[in-house]
Design a protein around this motif. Sequence first.
Motif, short mmCIF file in Angstrom:
data_model
loop_
_atom_site.label_atom_id
_atom_site.label_comp_id
_atom_site.label_asym_id
_atom_site.label_seq_id
_atom_site.Cartn_x
_atom_site.Cartn_y
_atom_site.Cartn_z
N GLY A 50 0.91 -1.24 0.01
CA GLY A 50 -0.08 -0.24 -0.03
C GLY A 50 0.84 1.25 0.09
O GLY A 50 2.04 1.32 0.54
N ILE A 51 0.33 2.23 -0.42
CA ILE A 51 0.96 3.78 -0.55
C ILE A 51 0.03 4.72 -0.13
O ILE A 51 -1.03 4.76 -0.77
CB ILE A 51 1.62 3.54 -1.95
CG1 ILE A 51 2.53 4.98 -2.11
CG2 ILE A 51 0.72 3.88 -3.14
CD1 ILE A 51 3.68 5.04 -3.14
N GLY A 52 0.75 5.67 0.56
CA GLY A 52 -0.20 6.71 0.94
C GLY A 52 -0.28 7.82 -0.01
O GLY A 52 0.33 7.74 -1.21
N GLN A 53 -1.27 8.88 0.33
CA GLN A 53 -1.57 9.88 -0.55
C GLN A 53 -0.29 10.59 -1.36
O GLN A 53 -0.27 10.81 -2.54
CB GLN A 53 -2.34 10.96 -0.18
CG GLN A 53 -3.73 10.63 -0.06
CD GLN A 53 -4.09 9.67 1.26
OE1 GLN A 53 -3.21 9.41 1.86
NE2 GLN A 53 -5.42 9.45 1.49
N SER A 54 0.80 10.83 -0.64
CA SER A 54 1.92 11.66 -0.87
C SER A 54 3.05 10.65 -1.40
O SER A 54 3.99 11.05 -2.08
CB SER A 54 2.48 12.55 0.19
OG SER A 54 3.04 11.64 1.16
N GLY A 55 2.81 9.38 -1.29
CA GLY A 55 4.09 8.38 -1.51
C GLY A 55 4.95 8.18 -0.48
O GLY A 55 5.87 7.26 -0.54
N GLY A 56 4.75 8.87 0.70
CA GLY A 56 5.77 8.93 1.63
C GLY A 56 5.65 7.74 2.53
O GLY A 56 6.49 7.36 3.40
N GLU A 57 4.22 7.17 2.73
CA GLU A 57 3.99 6.18 3.40
C GLU A 57 3.98 4.78 2.58
O GLU A 57 2.97 4.80 1.69
CB GLU A 57 2.78 6.25 4.23
CG GLU A 57 2.26 5.06 5.09
CD GLU A 57 0.96 5.38 5.78
OE1 GLU A 57 0.40 6.49 5.73
OE2 GLU A 57 0.62 4.53 6.71
N VAL A 58 4.53 3.81 2.86
CA VAL A 58 4.35 2.53 2.11
C VAL A 58 4.61 1.38 3.02
O VAL A 58 5.01 1.37 3.87
CB VAL A 58 5.49 2.25 0.94
CG1 VAL A 58 5.40 3.41 -0.35
CG2 VAL A 58 6.81 2.41 1.58
N ASN A 59 3.86 0.46 2.84
CA ASN A 59 3.77 -0.95 3.44
C ASN A 59 3.96 -2.24 2.59
O ASN A 59 3.13 -1.97 1.56
CB ASN A 59 2.44 -0.74 4.41
CG ASN A 59 2.57 -0.02 5.64
OD1 ASN A 59 3.51 0.14 6.25
ND2 ASN A 59 1.47 0.54 5.98
#
Length: 122
Positions: A50-59
């Motif tokens: 998964g990736i957050g809105q800004s791309g800074g959070e990934v799992n």
Amino acid sequence: QVHVEESGGGLVQAGGSLRLSCVVSGRTFSSFAICWLRQVPGKEREFVAGIGQSGGEVNYADSVKGRFTISRDNAKNTVYLQMNNLKPEDAAVYYCAANFLRRISQSNYDYWGQGLQVAVSS
């Protein structure tokens, strides 16, 4: 109306690579956190990446860490899943799911694609 469309599936030999794409349209793309999930017949659907809105959070799921990479191009309304060193156990139907203004950790996803098949031959 939000539309989620996956592409890029197919058949690959073990050790090979595929890149999946997910286009989300209908609302501001950068407002979506986006995930890939997969399902094998008879098993529960499982989170892959998964990736957050800004791309800074990934799992990533532990089973794909080091082999799969998720990324996004907000200018193209697209999230990518680069899958390298594919294994037979990666074969599944892959789904793209999106959360609008919510985090990827919130698993009751707002929008879903139809899914696409990834097959890996040994």
